[in-house]
Design a protein around this motif. Structure first.
Motif, PDB file in Angstrom:
ATOM      1  N   GLY A  63       1.015  -0.703   0.340  1.00  0.00           N
ATOM      2  CA  GLY A  63       0.022   0.133  -0.428  1.00  0.00           C
ATOM      3  C   GLY A  63       1.189   1.356   0.109  1.00  0.00           C
ATOM      4  N   MET A  64       2.377   1.220   0.433  1.00  0.00           N
ATOM      5  CA  MET A  64       2.689   2.779   0.747  1.00  0.00           C
ATOM      6  C   MET A  64       3.366   2.956  -0.201  1.00  0.00           C
ATOM      7  N   GLY A  65       3.540   1.418  -1.061  1.00  0.00           N
ATOM      8  CA  GLY A  65       4.123   1.873  -2.702  1.00  0.00           C
ATOM      9  C   GLY A  65       2.634   2.646  -3.560  1.00  0.00           C
ATOM     10  N   TYR A  66       1.955   2.912  -3.346  1.00  0.00           N
ATOM     11  CA  TYR A  66       1.030   2.717  -4.076  1.00  0.00           C
ATOM     12  C   TYR A  66       0.607   4.455  -3.879  1.00  0.00           C
ATOM     13  N   SER A  67       1.442   5.297  -2.798  1.00  0.00           N
ATOM     14  CA  SER A  67       1.032   6.322  -1.959  1.00  0.00           C
ATOM     15  C   SER A  67       1.789   7.324  -2.097  1.00  0.00           C
ATOM     16  N   LYS A  68       1.226   8.351  -2.171  1.00  0.00           N
ATOM     17  CA  LYS A  68       2.012   9.737  -2.318  1.00  0.00           C
ATOM     18  C   LYS A  68       3.031  10.105  -1.163  1.00  0.00           C
ATOM     19  N   GLU A  69       2.832   9.595  -0.669  1.00  0.00           N
ATOM     20  CA  GLU A  69       3.335  10.004   0.301  1.00  0.00           C
ATOM     21  C   GLU A  69       5.573   9.715   0.816  1.00  0.00           C
ATOM     22  N   LEU A  70       5.151   8.123  -0.662  1.00  0.00           N
ATOM     23  CA  LEU A  70       6.751   8.384  -0.822  1.00  0.00           C
ATOM     24  C   LEU A  70       6.887   8.467  -2.049  1.00  0.00           C
ATOM     25  N   PRO A  71       8.059   8.473  -2.753  1.00  0.00           N
ATOM     26  CA  PRO A  71       8.309   8.146  -4.598  1.00  0.00           C
ATOM     27  C   PRO A  71       8.317   7.536  -5.064  1.00  0.00           C
ATOM     28  N   VAL A  72       8.332   6.023  -4.722  1.00  0.00           N
ATOM     29  CA  VAL A  72       8.046   5.147  -4.423  1.00  0.00           C
ATOM     30  C   VAL A  72       7.380   4.794  -6.529  1.00  0.00           C
ATOM     31  N   GLU A  73       5.780   5.512  -6.112  1.00  0.00           N
ATOM     32  CA  GLU A  73       4.468   6.174  -6.824  1.00  0.00           C
ATOM     33  C   GLU A  73       4.975   7.073  -8.360  1.00  0.00           C
ATOM     34  N   ARG A  74       5.801   7.765  -8.063  1.00  0.00           N
ATOM     35  CA  ARG A  74       6.352   8.934  -8.591  1.00  0.00           C
ATOM     36  C   ARG A  74       7.471   8.253  -9.541  1.00  0.00           C
ATOM     37  N   TYR A  75       8.590   6.938  -9.060  1.00  0.00           N
ATOM     38  CA  TYR A  75       9.215   6.104  -9.800  1.00  0.00           C
ATOM     39  C   TYR A  75       8.659   5.676 -10.849  1.00  0.00           C
ATOM     40  N   PHE A  76       7.682   5.155 -10.039  1.00  0.00           N
ATOM     41  CA  PHE A  76       6.681   4.195 -11.569  1.00  0.00           C
ATOM     42  C   PHE A  76       5.892   5.094 -12.908  1.00  0.00           C
ATOM     43  N   ARG A  77       5.450   6.166 -11.870  1.00  0.00           N
ATOM     44  CA  ARG A  77       4.708   6.760 -13.340  1.00  0.00           C
ATOM     45  C   ARG A  77       6.125   7.271 -14.554  1.00  0.00           C
ATOM     46  N   ASP A  78       7.361   7.974 -13.611  1.00  0.00           N
ATOM     47  CA  ASP A  78       8.128   8.158 -14.203  1.00  0.00           C
ATOM     48  C   ASP A  78       8.959   7.406 -15.199  1.00  0.00           C
ATOM     49  N   ALA A  79       8.954   6.217 -15.117  1.00  0.00           N
ATOM     50  CA  ALA A  79      10.029   5.259 -15.578  1.00  0.00           C
ATOM     51  C   ALA A  79       9.068   5.049 -16.681  1.00  0.00           C
ATOM     52  N   LYS A  80       7.519   4.517 -17.002  1.00  0.00           N
ATOM     53  CA  LYS A  80       6.791   4.772 -18.151  1.00  0.00           C
ATOM     54  C   LYS A  80       7.669   4.790 -19.482  1.00  0.00           C
ATOM     55  N   ILE A  81       7.748   6.155 -19.430  1.00  0.00           N
ATOM     56  CA  ILE A  81       8.239   7.119 -20.653  1.00  0.00           C
ATOM     57  C   ILE A  81       9.522   6.924 -21.445  1.00  0.00           C
ATOM     58  N   THR A  82      10.495   6.475 -20.471  1.00  0.00           N
ATOM     59  CA  THR A  82      11.544   5.876 -20.813  1.00  0.00           C
ATOM     60  C   THR A  82      11.442   4.731 -22.152  1.00  0.00           C
ATOM     61  N   GLU A  83      10.460   3.976 -21.900  1.00  0.00           N
ATOM     62  CA  GLU A  83       9.790   3.161 -22.723  1.00  0.00           C
ATOM     63  C   GLU A  83       9.355   3.179 -23.897  1.00  0.00           C
ATOM     64  N   ILE A  84       9.155   4.512 -24.255  1.00  0.00           N
ATOM     65  CA  ILE A  84       8.580   5.437 -25.441  1.00  0.00           C
ATOM     66  C   ILE A  84       9.606   6.971 -26.035  1.00  0.00           C
ATOM     67  N   TYR A  85       9.355   7.324 -25.209  1.00  0.00           N
ATOM     68  CA  TYR A  85      10.295   8.815 -26.052  1.00  0.00           C
ATOM     69  C   TYR A  85      12.365   8.179 -26.760  1.00  0.00           C
ATOM     70  N   GLU A  86      12.099   9.694 -27.687  1.00  0.00           N
ATOM     71  CA  GLU A  86      13.431   9.345 -28.042  1.00  0.00           C
ATOM     72  C   GLU A  86      13.524   7.477 -28.523  1.00  0.00           C
ATOM     73  N   GLY A  87      12.479   6.655 -29.052  1.00  0.00           N
ATOM     74  CA  GLY A  87      12.398   5.875 -30.081  1.00  0.00           C
ATOM     75  C   GLY A  87      11.853   4.554 -28.896  1.00  0.00           C
ATOM     76  N   THR A  88      10.396   4.212 -29.635  1.00  0.00           N
ATOM     77  CA  THR A  88      10.127   3.328 -28.437  1.00  0.00           C
ATOM     78  C   THR A  88      10.721   2.098 -27.654  1.00  0.00           C
ATOM     79  N   SER A  89      10.623   1.304 -27.394  1.00  0.00           N
ATOM     80  CA  SER A  89      11.154   0.385 -27.194  1.00  0.00           C
ATOM     81  C   SER A  89      10.994  -0.968 -28.627  1.00  0.00           C
ATOM     82  N   GLU A  90      10.292  -0.234 -29.314  1.00  0.00           N
ATOM     83  CA  GLU A  90      10.280  -2.049 -30.537  1.00  0.00           C
ATOM     84  C   GLU A  90      10.979  -1.140 -31.503  1.00  0.00           C
ATOM     85  N   ILE A  91      10.735   0.752 -31.324  1.00  0.00           N
ATOM     86  CA  ILE A  91      12.098   1.140 -32.740  1.00  0.00           C
ATOM     87  C   ILE A  91      13.397   0.700 -32.074  1.00  0.00           C
TER      88      ILE A  91
END
Ligand code: CAA
Length: 389
Positions: free
Chosen positions: A348-376
């Motif tokens: 539950g704490m990983g899902y909470s905005k009290e810790l930065p872990v949920e931000r790391y989860f949201r921030d990680a996704k774009i790295t598979e997309i911009y400047e060429g997706t993983s498929e590219i």
């Protein structure tokens, strides 16, 4: 053995790594959550990063940069992204997508005029390739640049421009000869104060929320002909060459996010108790920790190796598309893997905005997309291995 033991870091490398780590802890860590929440652009810290030399690490001192090498750049970027990926992408675009292309293809006048304010952090740079109907298939753009005496007149709509809402200068790619398709694309340097340069809507985003992203609209935007970067028709090659550099930066960004997620998970696993023991003592948690650590070390080797390949290419002029794409592909999937595991370990704490872990989860996704997706990236790697390009 330390994480970087097999890499021969010089005193200069260690110095910039420590400077970036200390800066990120002191200046960025206290504000990262607040800027993520509000989506405001962190002008003040970006200016301070400029003063530290982080906005043009490989740019020669003569053009306002720090004059360091490609490994120094990824070491610093990794440290910034370990604390906040939003600051990291602003830094990455300035260094890689903006400065690199002008350094490699620009005239002396262009370097002085368009690099110096960006590398010193006084101004922000952007790179504008994508269009609403042309993303992964970048060669199918529609925007037009028409020569008119000593000017080019730019018209078109660009999308997903990192730092678009705040950029002072933009490298933009447009067709000068539509009949030649990809070979009719050219690159231009545009001052955002030029009439006809219009910033479109700011994109609301899942992650990297403190980095501003928008459309850019060009409406009869007249720029001096001397702002052509390279030759007419050379734009696609310039765009791809620069993306090879950018992809190493995104690899370093992903590595930083993965490390942040891993360190949070490791410390939680040694503190939190359930069923009478530390949760790290459960094999289900311990094996996640083992996989995270192993993937991070492999990602680090790929990212540093790509940086060294890029450094060598400054002399040999060889392409380093393969190590760059492998570094970005593996590091970005490692960031997603580690952020996902870190949230799960935190429960539950990983899902909470009290810790930065949920931000790391949201921030990680774009790295598979911009400047060429993983498929590219898989396309670039497989074409290279199969001798198809
Ligand atoms: N370096 C130098 N030249 C290159 C190159 C590279 N990395 N990649 C391709 N080229 C050259 C080729 O040699 C070829 O030249 P010749 O015709 O003279 O032989 C020419 O470019 C065309 O190459 P391809 O036939 O391989 O082109 P393609 O249409 O098949 O596309 C692609 C190749 C790799 C898929 C490319 O379109 C691509 O990378 N797409 C992804 C685009 C992308 O990453 N977009 C992200 C934009 S930035 C962003 O995310 C926003 C932001 O602000 C951060």
């Amino acid at each position: 053995m330390s994480d970087t033991a097999i890499f021969p870091l010089t005193e200069e490398h260690k110095m910039i790594q420590k400077a970036a780590r200390d800066f990120a802890q002191k200046e960025i860590a206290p504000i990262a959550a607040e800027f993520d929440e509000s989506g405001a652009f962190p002008h003040e810290t970006i200016q301070k990063m400029g003063a530290m030399g982080f906005m043009g690490i490989e740019v020669p001192e003569a053009y306002g940069g720090a004059g360091m090498d490609a490994l120094a750049y990824v070491l610093a970027l990794e440290e910034i992204c370990k604390v906040d990926a939003s600051h990291g992408v602003i830094m990455s675009v300035n260094n890689s997508l903006y400065c690199h292309g002008i350094l490699q293809f620009g005239t002396e006048e262009q370097k002085k005029k368009f690099i110096t304010p960006i590398a010193s952090g006084e101004a922000i740079g952007a790179y504008s390739l994508t269009e609403p109907m042309s993303g992964s298939d970048a060669g199918t753009m529609r925007s037009r640049a028409v020569r008119d005496g000593d000017f080019y007149v730019l018209n078109g709509r660009k999308s997903w421009v990192t730092s678009g809402p705040v950029a002072d200068y933009v490298v933009v790619f447009m067709l000068t000869d539509p009949s030649k398709k990809q070979k009719g694309i050219s690159a231009f340097l545009v001052d955002a104060k030029t009439p006809g340069f219009v910033r479109g809507k700011k994109e609301p985003k899942l992650g990297i929320r403190a980095s501003a992203t928008s459309e850019l609209i060009f409406e009869d935007c007249r720029i001096p002909a001397e702002n052509l970067l390279g030759q007419e028709g050379e734009g696609f090659k310039i765009a791809m060459t620069v993306l090879d550099v950018g992809r190493i930066g995104i690899g370093a960004q992903a590595l930083g996010i993965a490390e942040a997620a891993y360190e949070a998970a490791r410390s939680y696993a040694t503190e939190r108790e359930a069923f009478g023991q530390k949760i790290g003592e459960f094999q289900g948690t311990g094996f996640k920790i083992a996989d995270m650590k192993t993937r991070i070390e492999a990602a680090r080797l790929l990212v540093y190796n790509a940086a060294l390949a890029k450094e060598r290419a400054k002399t040999t002029k060889e392409r380093f598309s393969l190590p760059a794409s492998m570094a970005k592909l593996f590091a970005s999937e490692t960031a997603m893997f580690c952020a996902h595991a870190a949230v799960q370990i935190h429960g539950g704490m990983g899902y909470s905005k009290e810790l930065p872990v949920e931000r790391y989860f949201r921030d990680a996704k774009i790295t598979e997309i911009y400047e060429g997706t993983s498929e590219i990236q898989r396309m670039v790697i497989s074409r290279s291995e199969l001798g198809l390009k």
